[in-house]
Design an enzyme around this catalytic site. Structure first.
Site, PDB file in Angstrom:
ATOM      1  N   HIS A   1       7.302  28.607-126.050  1.00 19.53           N
ATOM      2  CA  HIS A   1       7.860  28.282-124.742  1.00 19.53           C
ATOM      3  C   HIS A   1       7.253  26.988-124.232  1.00 19.53           C
ATOM      4  O   HIS A   1       6.148  26.596-124.611  1.00 19.53           O
ATOM      5  CB  HIS A   1       7.632  29.421-123.741  1.00 19.53           C
ATOM      6  CG  HIS A   1       6.201  29.598-123.315  1.00 19.53           C
ATOM      7  ND1 HIS A   1       5.668  28.920-122.240  1.00 19.53           N
ATOM      8  CD2 HIS A   1       5.196  30.353-123.815  1.00 19.53           C
ATOM      9  CE1 HIS A   1       4.382  29.270-122.097  1.00 19.53           C
ATOM     10  NE2 HIS A   1       4.084  30.131-123.038  1.00 19.53           N
ATOM     11  N   CYS A   2       8.026  26.290-123.389  1.00 21.50           N
ATOM     12  CA  CYS A   2       7.515  25.101-122.724  1.00 21.50           C
ATOM     13  C   CYS A   2       7.434  25.416-121.245  1.00 21.50           C
ATOM     14  O   CYS A   2       7.286  26.572-120.862  1.00 21.50           O
ATOM     15  CB  CYS A   2       8.413  23.896-123.017  1.00 21.50           C
ATOM     16  SG  CYS A   2      10.111  24.105-122.447  1.00 21.50           S
ATOM     17  N   ILE A   3       7.547  24.411-120.403  1.00 21.86           N
ATOM     18  CA  ILE A   3       7.299  24.621-118.984  1.00 21.86           C
ATOM     19  C   ILE A   3       8.377  25.470-118.314  1.00 21.86           C
ATOM     20  O   ILE A   3       8.130  26.113-117.304  1.00 21.86           O
ATOM     21  CB  ILE A   3       7.168  23.263-118.263  1.00 21.86           C
ATOM     22  CG1 ILE A   3       6.510  23.446-116.890  1.00 21.86           C
ATOM     23  CG2 ILE A   3       8.505  22.551-118.154  1.00 21.86           C
ATOM     24  CD1 ILE A   3       6.090  22.150-116.252  1.00 21.86           C
ATOM     25  N   SER A   4       9.585  25.519-118.896  1.00 20.24           N
ATOM     26  CA  SER A   4      10.629  26.313-118.257  1.00 20.24           C
ATOM     27  C   SER A   4      11.523  27.075-119.230  1.00 20.24           C
ATOM     28  O   SER A   4      12.347  27.861-118.804  1.00 20.24           O
ATOM     29  CB  SER A   4      11.520  25.413-117.386  1.00 20.24           C
ATOM     30  OG  SER A   4      12.195  24.465-118.188  1.00 20.24           O
ATOM     31  N   ARG A   5      11.350  26.852-120.546  1.00 21.58           N
ATOM     32  CA  ARG A   5      12.270  27.465-121.523  1.00 21.58           C
ATOM     33  C   ARG A   5      11.539  28.369-122.504  1.00 21.58           C
ATOM     34  O   ARG A   5      10.443  28.039-122.971  1.00 21.58           O
ATOM     35  CB  ARG A   5      12.985  26.385-122.338  1.00 21.58           C
ATOM     36  CG  ARG A   5      13.670  25.310-121.553  1.00 21.58           C
ATOM     37  CD  ARG A   5      14.403  24.385-122.504  1.00 21.58           C
ATOM     38  NE  ARG A   5      14.642  23.081-121.917  1.00 21.58           N
ATOM     39  CZ  ARG A   5      15.208  22.069-122.545  1.00 21.58           C
ATOM     40  NH1 ARG A   5      15.594  22.211-123.793  1.00 21.58           N
ATOM     41  NH2 ARG A   5      15.386  20.921-121.943  1.00 21.58           N
TER      42      ARG A   5
END
Length: 498
Positions: free
Chosen positions: A27-31
């Site tokens: 995951h990244c900052i929103s996904r």
């Protein structure tokens, strides 16, 4: 009792085909980014319609936009559920056979899917972005501490406080420690990303910042300076090191690999770094810095319009992180990136467009709920939920948001052209969260004023352009029709439709 994030994770796991269909989780900052064995088993429509989902992106990996407030906890619960499911089927021969058959079929489907949705250039940019993305938290922390240190230093000079004067060296050490060795971390991540041993990449990148480099005088380009070439030199050296390591492993006898492979890789790539890569990267880094200064000084307003207006398109394609090396180079050389605040105007345009959609879709409670959830995060600097959940699915608002961002970027660029340059001392945040990380030719105060003016202009222009030009009569009728009368579809963007 199960919390909402675990329930969301359980729902999503079922909708993407179960644990056997998930090959990777990140995951990244929103996904939430998932590797999928068989895309045909994913029920994308149901995923998109889930109340916790703001959008879906199918591009190399299956990306579910959840927003920064939820993605960490959902990803943690999702990974735990996948692990539990896989453990529960161990020991069953039939299940193992089915899983193996599924994996074989899924591997072929995944290869075909990747070939369809990826190009060599796009994949290379993503790999370079993956080198720098893990560094963002440290860059943010150091930038905030540096901003705090600058504020304390100003107070110390104005009040003549000995206590504050003593604190400033502490904040300097805290903020500059990582930045002084960022090349080593870049080298470590580069080797890891390109199939080498991470510590060897860090070792050869450490040559770039070693003080003893100043004593190296016999090079084709004359004397070297410690840090010459910065992150670009470290990137090139570690990339070469990984390639040499792979080459040596294929040719060195097994009994000698532990001794010779790392020695060959570090010695040859380190020599190349000293003789060629550092001087070359230094020229490129100077060119980036001088080019950015010239561009903003001579065509700041026009450059701001173009850069601000187009940046959301890079975000849509997931390629915006490939600009991180440029920002890092500017921060290394100038103390701040003057391009970053201009690009951050994209978030203002998206926020304004989302507000206009909210006002125009008065009879669409589901879309307005998405906007109420996504808009605050956009104001605070994460525009992806608005992009994937609101503006991009509607198409026209995405374009008008870009117009607003271009107007805001033009404002920031115009001030730079007039001599009041605004820059960011770190990368990662945008929106109003970027305020404490700003610096420029006249310090934090004027930089914050210019940035805020540009961002509010972008939001206002984006809202006005979207309200007036963002909808056709048919779109408005569909948006505001009762749920059973139309085919509302928000948040689904497929890479093959771009």
């Amino acid at each position: 009792m199960t919390d909402k994030h675990t329930r969301t994770a359980r729902d999503l796991l079922d909708l993407v085909g179960g644990a056997a269909n998930v090959t990777s989780i990140a995951h990244c900052i929103s996904r939430l980014r998932l590797g999928i064995a068989d895309p045909g088993r994913v029920r994308t429509r149901q995923v998109t319609d889930h109340p916790a989902v703001l959008g879906v992106v199918e591009d190399g990996t299956y990306q579910i936009v959840l927003g920064p407030a939820a993605v960490d906890r959902v990803a943690e619960a999702f990974e735990k559920l996948v692990d539990e499911n896989r453990v529960s089927v161990k020991g069953t021969d039939a299940a193992g056979t089915d899983a193996a058959a599924l994996a074989a079929r899924g591997a072929a489907l995944k290869a075909a899917w990747k070939e369809k949705n990826a190009t060599p250039g796009k994949l290379l940019l993503r790999r370079i972005a993956d080198i720098f993305v893990p560094l963002i938290p440290a860059l943010i922390a150091c930038g905030i501490i540096a901003g705090l240190g600058a504020t304390l230093n100003s107070l110390a000079l104005s009040t003549h406080s000995s206590a504050l004067t003593g604190i400033v060296p502490v904040t300097t050490a805290l903020s500059q420690g990582f930045m002084s060795l960022i090349a080593v971390f870049v080298g470590h991540n580069t080797a890891k990303e390109f199939g080498g041993t991470p510590v060897l990449g860090g070792a050869v990148a450490g040559i770039v910042v070693h003080p003893g480099v100043a004593n190296v005088t016999h090079t084709p380009f004359g004397h070297l300076k410690p840090g010459q070439g910065g992150v670009l030199g470290a990137l090139g050296a570690a990339l070469l090191c990984a390639a040499l390591e792979r080459w040596a492993r294929r040719r060195v006898p097994d009994a000698l690999q532990m001794l010779l492979v790392p020695t060959i890789a570090v010695a040859l790539s380190g020599l190349a770094a000293l003789m060629v890569l550092m001087p070359l990267a230094g020229v490129i880094a100077d060119g980036i810095g001088n080019g950015a200064t010239w561009l903003l000084g001579h065509a700041g307003a026009g450059a701001g319009v173009v850069l601000g207006g187009l940046f959301a398109t890079l975000v849509m394609l997931g390629l915006h992180q490939a600009l991180i090396p440029i920002h890092a180079t500017l921060i290394e050389h100038q103390g701040y990136s003057a391009l970053y605040p201009i690009l951050a105007m994209a978030g203002g345009g998206q926020a304004g467009a989302a507000l206009a959609v909210y006002l125009r879709a008065r009879h669409n409670p589901s879309l307005r709920r998405v906007i109420r959830s996504a808009l605050p995060t956009c104001v605070l600097g994460v525009a992806e939920p608005v992009i994937y959940g609101v503006t991009l699915p509607l198409v026209r608002p995405f374009v008008t948001a870009g117009i607003g961002a271009g107007v805001g970027g033009g404002v920031v660029g115009l001030f730079a052209q007039l001599g009041l340059t605004t820059g960011s001392t770190a990368i990662g945040p945008s929106g109003l969260v970027l305020l404490p990380l700003l610096d420029g030719t006249h310090g934090l105060g004027p930089a914050a004023l210019v940035y805020t003016s540009g961002w509010l202009t972008a939001a206002t222009a984006g809202c006005a352009a979207t309200y007036v030009f963002g909808f056709t009569p048919a779109m408005l009728a569909d948006l505001n029709s009762p749920p059973g009368d139309g085919n509302r579809s928000f948040g689904l963007i497929r890479s093959d439709s771009r």
